[in-house]
Design an enzyme around this catalytic site. Structure first.
Site, PDB file in Angstrom:
ATOM      1  N   ARG A  28       0.820  -1.218   0.000  1.00 11.86           N
ATOM      2  CA  ARG A  28       0.000   0.000   0.000  1.00 11.86           C
ATOM      3  C   ARG A  28       0.853   1.266   0.000  1.00 11.86           C
ATOM      4  NH1 ARG A  28      -5.414  -1.048   2.032  1.00 11.86           N
ATOM      5  NH2 ARG A  28      -6.032  -2.700   0.630  1.00 11.86           N
ATOM      6  N   ARG A  32      -3.868   6.372   0.703  1.00  8.81           N
ATOM      7  CA  ARG A  32      -4.461   7.588   1.274  1.00  8.81           C
ATOM      8  C   ARG A  32      -3.540   8.396   2.170  1.00  8.81           C
ATOM      9  NH1 ARG A  32     -10.099   4.755   2.784  1.00  8.81           N
ATOM     10  NH2 ARG A  32      -8.549   3.379   3.644  1.00  8.81           N
ATOM     11  N   ARG A  41      -7.198  10.595  -6.776  1.00  5.99           N
ATOM     12  CA  ARG A  41      -8.281   9.618  -6.730  1.00  5.99           C
ATOM     13  C   ARG A  41      -9.644  10.278  -6.871  1.00  5.99           C
ATOM     14  NH1 ARG A  41      -9.268   5.205  -4.055  1.00  5.99           N
ATOM     15  NH2 ARG A  41     -11.291   5.628  -4.951  1.00  5.99           N
ATOM     16  N   ASP A  77      -6.376  -3.663  -7.340  1.00  9.54           N
ATOM     17  CA  ASP A  77      -6.977  -4.201  -6.129  1.00  9.54           C
ATOM     18  C   ASP A  77      -7.209  -5.686  -6.353  1.00  9.54           C
ATOM     19  OD1 ASP A  77      -8.300  -3.214  -3.434  1.00  9.54           O
ATOM     20  OD2 ASP A  77      -9.553  -4.804  -4.243  1.00  9.54           O
ATOM     21  N   TYR A 152     -13.954 -13.196   0.652  1.00 15.98           N
ATOM     22  CA  TYR A 152     -14.818 -12.062   0.296  1.00 15.98           C
ATOM     23  C   TYR A 152     -16.060 -12.527  -0.455  1.00 15.98           C
ATOM     24  CZ  TYR A 152     -11.422  -8.565   1.801  1.00 15.98           C
ATOM     25  OH  TYR A 152     -10.591  -7.782   2.554  1.00 15.98           O
TER      26      TYR A 152
HETATM   27  O1  CP3 Z   1       0.343   0.272  -3.279  1.00 15.43           O
HETATM   28  C1  CP3 Z   1      -0.126  -0.886  -3.297  1.00 15.43           C
HETATM   29  O2  CP3 Z   1       0.173  -1.730  -2.431  1.00 15.43           O
HETATM   30  C2  CP3 Z   1      -1.032  -1.289  -4.447  1.00 15.43           C
HETATM   31  C3  CP3 Z   1      -2.398  -1.080  -4.192  1.00 15.43           C
HETATM   32  C4  CP3 Z   1      -3.312  -2.121  -3.555  1.00 15.43           C
HETATM   33  C5  CP3 Z   1      -4.655  -1.804  -3.303  1.00 15.43           C
HETATM   34  N1  CP3 Z   1      -5.293  -2.930  -2.883  1.00 15.43           N
HETATM   35  C6  CP3 Z   1      -5.277  -0.489  -3.514  1.00 15.43           C
HETATM   36  C7  CP3 Z   1      -6.330  -0.115  -2.547  1.00 15.43           C
HETATM   37  C8  CP3 Z   1      -3.116  -3.457  -3.214  1.00 15.43           C
HETATM   38  C9  CP3 Z   1      -1.847  -4.281  -3.262  1.00 15.43           C
HETATM   39  C10 CP3 Z   1      -4.388  -3.951  -2.784  1.00 15.43           C
HETATM   40  C11 CP3 Z   1      -4.630  -5.359  -2.406  1.00 15.43           C
HETATM   41  C12 CP3 Z   1      -5.757  -5.645  -1.514  1.00 15.43           C
HETATM   42  N2  CP3 Z   1      -7.051  -5.189  -1.602  1.00 15.43           N
HETATM   43  C13 CP3 Z   1      -5.707  -6.582  -0.468  1.00 15.43           C
HETATM   44  C14 CP3 Z   1      -4.510  -7.381  -0.083  1.00 15.43           C
HETATM   45  C15 CP3 Z   1      -3.548  -6.548   0.670  1.00 15.43           C
HETATM   46  C16 CP3 Z   1      -3.908  -6.379   2.106  1.00 15.43           C
HETATM   47  O3  CP3 Z   1      -4.086  -5.207   2.511  1.00 15.43           O
HETATM   48  O4  CP3 Z   1      -4.005  -7.367   2.809  1.00 15.43           O
HETATM   49  C17 CP3 Z   1      -6.983  -6.634   0.118  1.00 15.43           C
HETATM   50  C18 CP3 Z   1      -7.393  -7.466   1.312  1.00 15.43           C
HETATM   51  C19 CP3 Z   1      -7.823  -5.755  -0.609  1.00 15.43           C
HETATM   52  C20 CP3 Z   1      -9.270  -5.505  -0.415  1.00 15.43           C
HETATM   53  C21 CP3 Z   1      -9.493  -4.078  -0.065  1.00 15.43           C
HETATM   54  N3  CP3 Z   1      -9.473  -3.044  -0.990  1.00 15.43           N
HETATM   55  C22 CP3 Z   1      -9.674  -3.500   1.221  1.00 15.43           C
HETATM   56  C23 CP3 Z   1      -9.758  -4.281   2.512  1.00 15.43           C
HETATM   57  C24 CP3 Z   1      -9.755  -2.103   1.040  1.00 15.43           C
HETATM   58  C25 CP3 Z   1      -9.868  -1.053   2.124  1.00 15.43           C
HETATM   59  C26 CP3 Z   1     -11.176  -0.354   2.171  1.00 15.43           C
HETATM   60  C27 CP3 Z   1     -10.994   0.998   2.852  1.00 15.43           C
HETATM   61  O5  CP3 Z   1     -11.504   1.988   2.317  1.00 15.43           O
HETATM   62  O6  CP3 Z   1     -10.331   1.072   3.905  1.00 15.43           O
HETATM   63  C28 CP3 Z   1      -9.624  -1.855  -0.331  1.00 15.43           C
HETATM   64  C29 CP3 Z   1      -9.595  -0.534  -0.981  1.00 15.43           C
HETATM   65  C30 CP3 Z   1      -8.251  -0.112  -1.416  1.00 15.43           C
HETATM   66  N4  CP3 Z   1      -7.500  -0.790  -2.333  1.00 15.43           N
HETATM   67  C31 CP3 Z   1      -7.543   1.068  -1.029  1.00 15.43           C
HETATM   68  C32 CP3 Z   1      -6.351   1.066  -1.750  1.00 15.43           C
HETATM   69  C33 CP3 Z   1      -5.281   2.120  -1.732  1.00 15.43           C
HETATM   70  C34 CP3 Z   1      -8.002   2.110  -0.010  1.00 15.43           C
HETATM   71  C35 CP3 Z   1      -9.230   2.816  -0.370  1.00 15.43           C
HETATM   72  C36 CP3 Z   1      -9.124   3.933  -1.379  1.00 15.43           C
HETATM   73  O7  CP3 Z   1      -8.065   4.559  -1.576  1.00 15.43           O
HETATM   74  O8  CP3 Z   1     -10.174   4.194  -1.966  1.00 15.43           O
END
Ligand code: CP3
Length: 348
Positions: A28, A32, A41, A77, A152
């Site tokens: 990540r 944010r 975004r 994602d 999920y």
């Molecule tokens: O920089 C990086 O690492 C690449 C970006 C990345 C995202 N998702 C972007 C994202 C990666 C590698 C993921 C993988 C991902 N997505 C995982 C596995 C990694 C981990 O954290 O264990 C999982 C479980 C997800 C599912 C997911 N997507 C979740 C639980 C969330 C959070 C929801 C929230 O708003 O808190 C997301 C959304 C997400 N994917 C965000 C990002 C940067 C945050 C929300 C946003 O910016 O809108």
């Protein structure tokens, strides 16, 4: 001192070759905690954002402009390929992936059609091709692992106890096997396409597999994760296998596959490495919450991780899980410098 461009430090470490400095990147690292990320975004749903290659390129590059990271990870994602095969998934801000009609029966499983990456997710592949033209460090592609994706799909929304997933795994083993089989095939297609488009390493995120005991992992998950690693082995790119809360699963995860095993902060790095085996690399494992503390605390804990790595080839420095949104970008930038400076070696 000005650093030379770190072109292959990360890939060398993945292959357990000697490196001039320990490579570092952050799960990540695009996210944010960066004000420029929040601006770029805007209000778009994250899965919608991922369908704009030029935005994906921008978001992927943002952290690299701020700090000398040794790898980039394509902004995407784990739900992208599931949406790409037509499942009505969305990612609810602050919550996570939501699926209105969860997958819980054999008929539901049959709704999962095969992924055809070039047709179903061309924007991701286009972004990877564009990124390879921009980057001087290796690009990591990734996929959610079958279990984490299944959790999920079965729960329908993020879950603490994964109760429905476990109920299916134990109560309807045939349905579970069918679901995991389809997801393993999807992961292979998704990862292969990313590598063919230019990704130089891959990470399989089995973020929630730590919910299982070793016996259930071995029976209900390991065969499918192994299928994913075997399905990409011929491509010759390093693979990282990551999960959270996996202390008791590390040796089984290594058996499933991965050149490098990602570990969270709950197991000291040297202990984790013993469980994983000396024939693999290890990635991790600073607690992301430590990055919210004073610099002195961050420094001390990071040096502790490096001490436990002991300069052995095969360590990739990372957090134990993703960067928290409250993290200061300046702290992360200092952390990158610290890892590089503290591990500088005379020859690479
Ligand atoms: O920089 C990086 O690492 C690449 C970006 C990345 C995202 N998702 C972007 C994202 C990666 C590698 C993921 C993988 C991902 N997505 C995982 C596995 C990694 C981990 O954290 O264990 C999982 C479980 C997800 C599912 C997911 N997507 C979740 C639980 C969330 C959070 C929801 C929230 O708003 O808190 C997301 C959304 C997400 N994917 C965000 C990002 C940067 C945050 C929300 C946003 O910016 O809108």
């Amino acid at each position: 001192m000005i650093e030379p461009p770190a072109t292959d430090r990360f890939l060398r470490a993945c292959r357990r070759e000697p490196v001039d400095r320990t490579p570092v990147w952050f799960m990540r690292q695009a996210g944010r905690y960066l004000p420029e990320y929040r601006r770029a975004r805007g209000d778009l749903d994250i899965l919608e954002t991922c369908r704009h290659p030029e935005v994906v390129v921008e978001l992927t590059l943002q952290p690299l402009r701020r700090m000398p990271l040794d790898a980039a990870i394509v902004f995407s994602d784990i739900m992208v390929p599931l949406r790409a095969i037509g499942l009505p998934v969305r990612v609810a801000p602050g919550t996570g992936p939501v699926l209105e009609e969860p997958i819980r029966s054999e008929a539901d499983v049959l709704r999962l059609r095969p992924l055809e990456p070039e047709a179903d997710e061309p924007e991701l592949l286009e972004a990877i091709r564009l990124l390879r033209g921009e980057l001087s460090v290796p690009l990591i592609g990734f996929s959610g692992a079958p279990f984490t994706l299944a959790s999920y799909l079965v729960e329908g929304s993020p879950s603490r106890d994964h109760a429905r997933t476990k109920a299916l795994l134990h109560g309807a083993p045939d349905v579970w096997a069918g679901l995991m089989e389809r997801l393993a095939t999807l992961c292979v297609a998704h990862l292969r396409a990313q590598v063919e488009a230019g990704a130089q390493a891959v990470q399989l995120f089995d973020s929630w597999v730590g919910a299982l005991d070793p016996e259930d992992y071995e029976r209900a998950v390991l065969p499918y994760s192994r299928e994913v690693f075997r399905g990409i082995a011929d491509l010759g790119v390093p693979a990282i296998h990551f999960g959270v809360g996996t202390g008791e699963l590390l040796s089984l995860m290594a058996r499933a596959g991965g050149d490098v095993i990602g570990v969270d902060w709950r197991v000291p790095l040297d202990v984790a490495w013993e469980r994983v085996g000396s024939d693999r690399g290890v990635q991790g494992n600073l607690d992301p919450a430590v990055c919210l503390a004073t610099w002195e605390a961050v420094r001390e804990k990071a040096l502790g991780v490096l001490r436990r790595a002991g300069g052995r080839p095969g360590h990739v420095f990372n957090l134990g899980h993703g960067v928290l949104p409250q993290t200061s970008p300046e702290t992360l930038a200092r952390l990158v410098d610290l890892v590089h400076e503290a591990t500088e070696r005379p020859s690479g």
